[in-house]
Design an enzyme around this catalytic site. Sequence first.
Site, PDB file in Angstrom:
ATOM      1  N   GLY A  12     127.018  43.571  53.646  1.00  0.00           N
ATOM      2  CA  GLY A  12     126.151  44.637  53.278  1.00  0.00           C
ATOM      3  C   GLY A  12     125.085  44.539  54.499  1.00  0.00           C
ATOM      4  O   GLY A  12     124.385  43.605  55.224  1.00  0.00           O
ATOM      5  N   GLY A  15     125.097  48.720  59.219  1.00  0.00           N
ATOM      6  CA  GLY A  15     124.460  49.927  59.320  1.00  0.00           C
ATOM      7  C   GLY A  15     126.012  50.619  58.848  1.00  0.00           C
ATOM      8  O   GLY A  15     126.863  51.788  60.704  1.00  0.00           O
ATOM      9  N   LYS A  16     126.556  50.899  58.040  1.00  0.00           N
ATOM     10  CA  LYS A  16     127.162  51.816  58.120  1.00  0.00           C
ATOM     11  C   LYS A  16     126.960  53.312  57.886  1.00  0.00           C
ATOM     12  O   LYS A  16     127.927  54.002  58.235  1.00  0.00           O
ATOM     13  CB  LYS A  16     127.705  51.601  56.726  1.00  0.00           C
ATOM     14  CG  LYS A  16     128.713  50.617  56.032  1.00  0.00           C
ATOM     15  CD  LYS A  16     128.881  50.263  54.497  1.00  0.00           C
ATOM     16  CE  LYS A  16     127.996  49.464  53.572  1.00  0.00           C
ATOM     17  NZ  LYS A  16     127.347  48.353  53.855  1.00  0.00           N
ATOM     18  N   LYS A  18     125.267  54.515  59.938  1.00  0.00           N
ATOM     19  CA  LYS A  18     125.041  55.499  61.129  1.00  0.00           C
ATOM     20  C   LYS A  18     126.950  55.501  61.959  1.00  0.00           C
ATOM     21  O   LYS A  18     127.165  56.581  62.350  1.00  0.00           O
ATOM     22  CB  LYS A  18     124.688  54.761  61.919  1.00  0.00           C
ATOM     23  CG  LYS A  18     125.288  54.386  63.881  1.00  0.00           C
ATOM     24  CD  LYS A  18     124.526  53.604  64.562  1.00  0.00           C
ATOM     25  CE  LYS A  18     124.790  54.593  65.836  1.00  0.00           C
ATOM     26  NZ  LYS A  18     124.166  53.739  66.508  1.00  0.00           N
ATOM     27  N   GLY A  40     121.625  50.752  50.114  1.00  0.00           N
ATOM     28  CA  GLY A  40     120.101  51.785  51.290  1.00  0.00           C
ATOM     29  C   GLY A  40     121.300  51.762  52.868  1.00  0.00           C
ATOM     30  O   GLY A  40     121.311  50.794  53.160  1.00  0.00           O
ATOM     31  N   HIS A  41     121.112  53.193  52.875  1.00  0.00           N
ATOM     32  CA  HIS A  41     121.300  53.234  54.964  1.00  0.00           C
ATOM     33  C   HIS A  41     120.753  54.219  54.884  1.00  0.00           C
ATOM     34  O   HIS A  41     120.066  54.799  54.302  1.00  0.00           O
ATOM     35  CB  HIS A  41     122.774  54.214  55.411  1.00  0.00           C
ATOM     36  CG  HIS A  41     123.288  54.412  53.936  1.00  0.00           C
ATOM     37  ND1 HIS A  41     124.772  53.792  53.749  1.00  0.00           N
ATOM     38  CD2 HIS A  41     123.839  55.481  52.741  1.00  0.00           C
ATOM     39  CE1 HIS A  41     125.393  53.433  52.763  1.00  0.00           C
ATOM     40  NE2 HIS A  41     125.476  55.057  52.389  1.00  0.00           N
ATOM     41  N   GLN A 223     127.095  48.578  49.879  1.00  0.00           N
ATOM     42  CA  GLN A 223     127.292  46.339  50.015  1.00  0.00           C
ATOM     43  C   GLN A 223     128.038  45.521  50.818  1.00  0.00           C
ATOM     44  O   GLN A 223     128.862  46.485  51.729  1.00  0.00           O
ATOM     45  CB  GLN A 223     127.501  46.085  48.685  1.00  0.00           C
ATOM     46  CG  GLN A 223     126.194  45.930  47.396  1.00  0.00           C
ATOM     47  CD  GLN A 223     126.136  47.233  46.348  1.00  0.00           C
ATOM     48  OE1 GLN A 223     127.423  47.833  46.292  1.00  0.00           O
ATOM     49  NE2 GLN A 223     125.777  47.896  46.729  1.00  0.00           N
ATOM     50  N   ARG A 302     112.973  44.131  50.682  1.00  0.00           N
ATOM     51  CA  ARG A 302     112.929  42.718  51.046  1.00  0.00           C
ATOM     52  C   ARG A 302     113.081  42.329  52.468  1.00  0.00           C
ATOM     53  O   ARG A 302     114.001  43.212  53.147  1.00  0.00           O
ATOM     54  CB  ARG A 302     113.613  42.278  50.206  1.00  0.00           C
ATOM     55  CG  ARG A 302     113.207  42.024  49.094  1.00  0.00           C
ATOM     56  CD  ARG A 302     114.267  41.367  48.094  1.00  0.00           C
ATOM     57  NE  ARG A 302     115.133  42.243  48.088  1.00  0.00           N
ATOM     58  CZ  ARG A 302     116.594  41.678  46.961  1.00  0.00           C
ATOM     59  NH1 ARG A 302     116.497  40.448  46.218  1.00  0.00           N
ATOM     60  NH2 ARG A 302     117.307  42.083  46.788  1.00  0.00           N
ATOM     61  N   ASP A 303     112.466  41.116  53.515  1.00  0.00           N
ATOM     62  CA  ASP A 303     112.898  40.626  54.092  1.00  0.00           C
ATOM     63  C   ASP A 303     114.834  40.239  54.165  1.00  0.00           C
ATOM     64  O   ASP A 303     114.902  39.327  53.222  1.00  0.00           O
ATOM     65  CB  ASP A 303     112.163  39.493  54.763  1.00  0.00           C
ATOM     66  CG  ASP A 303     110.957  39.658  55.925  1.00  0.00           C
ATOM     67  OD1 ASP A 303     110.500  41.286  55.993  1.00  0.00           O
ATOM     68  OD2 ASP A 303     110.162  39.078  55.570  1.00  0.00           O
ATOM     69  N   GLY A 412     127.703  49.741  68.452  1.00  0.00           N
ATOM     70  CA  GLY A 412     126.309  50.224  68.641  1.00  0.00           C
ATOM     71  C   GLY A 412     125.857  49.669  68.587  1.00  0.00           C
ATOM     72  O   GLY A 412     125.603  48.728  69.091  1.00  0.00           O
TER      73      GLY A 412
END
Length: 427
Positions: A12, A15-16, A18, A40-41, A223, A302-303, A412
């Site tokens: 996951g 970079g979906k 984009k 989350g994108h 994901q 989170r990192d 990208g």
Amino acid sequence: MPALVLLGAQWGDEGKGKATDLLGGSVDYVVRYQGGNNAGHTVVVGDQKYALHLLPSGILSPGCTPVIGNGVVVDPSVLLSELSGLNERGVDTSKLLISGNAHIITPYNVTVDKVTERFLGKRKIGTTGRGIGPTYADKINRVGIRVQDLYDESILTQKVEAALDVKNQMLTKLYNRRAIAVEQVVEELLGYADKLAPYVADTVLVLNEALEQDKVVLFEGGQGTLLDIDHGTYPFVTSSNPTAGGACTGAGVGPTKISRVIGILKAYTTRVGAGPFPTELFDEDGEALRRIGGERGVTTGRDRRCGWFDAVIARYATRVNGLTDFFLTKLDVLTGWEQIPVCVAYEIDGRRVEELPYSQTDFHHAKPVYEMLPGWNEDISKAKSFSDLPKNAQAYVKTLEEMSGAPISAIGVGPGRTETIEINSFL
Ligand code: IMP
């Protein structure tokens, strides 16, 4: 009948957003088929940055109809606040369609997610705490609440009663928490009914008719492949099927309709939450990837755990998804390294292994076998074609392509909408 599936080829966050956005202008429908607001994108449009969790990223393309398919789990409060956030910024969201068969993440599903993780202690999965797993569990246990249930108060009440029956026993007796009142949940859910009503539709019919009319439909996975409940690093996975087959069940479209399956592949690897990760770095290189790549979760903050590219995983993703293409993202993040290690195989208990082991024990013991590729120092963010890339960056991409088993059709080279090299068109 162009039906494309776009999914994460790793854990996951590849970079979906984009990639979907790049296609957005020519796509008629963008469909989410699984997951929920655990995704989350970040999508950058002009100088605007949007963080989307539940909505398909096609919502930002004016000509496109965004669809939340039956396989998605929907938290109505999150959905409505995401919609109003976009409306406030001038984005028209009126075209959105939501499947009446999608399951609802109820407040008690969120509670159960959090208490279960706490109870697991050091064995926890590291979920996003959004109620995803418990909602899918209810779906499979046939005590789930669907979007359509919001429009029949009596059915809704009976279903919430059935779902809370066992859960309240568990919450009070096992977890020492207060019981959740049926009426309170029903009242909250009914409060969403009118607000969601304009969007609710028979999305299976809509999508199949669209395909018959030769519309372009893009199925967008949340994901990634290695977080798939069946094909991922179980039990450190999400509770749905991001892999290509999930697009068929999660949207109600037959496999014969799918024309292209595109895997989004980051030029290195990241994951959030617990679970095995053979190329994970614990040194300054890992820290540098995190810093340069901005590797912090869009959903949880989170990192992300960071490591080098893993070709074993990429090959596996090609196989389980039947990938036809890759979109390689974030190549620019690797600028500046003298040499870049790429994992070509694993060493497991003294044996060299070229394919992802099916055994969890073996995967936990897997040590990466690296090949060193020469790096580059030139800024690549302005590159418009493959030949604009420095020779070593070209060689890095070509080597990844040969190892991964499908053509790299786009690259990208920066976070902006135009910072992408298109090699083969996806349409
Ligand atoms: P859940 O999906 O919240 O149940 O979390 C299960 C696992 O999937 C955890 O390791 C999460 O960190 C991970 N996960 C869930 N959604 C995403 C995502 O969009 N990107 C990366 N990891 C995710």
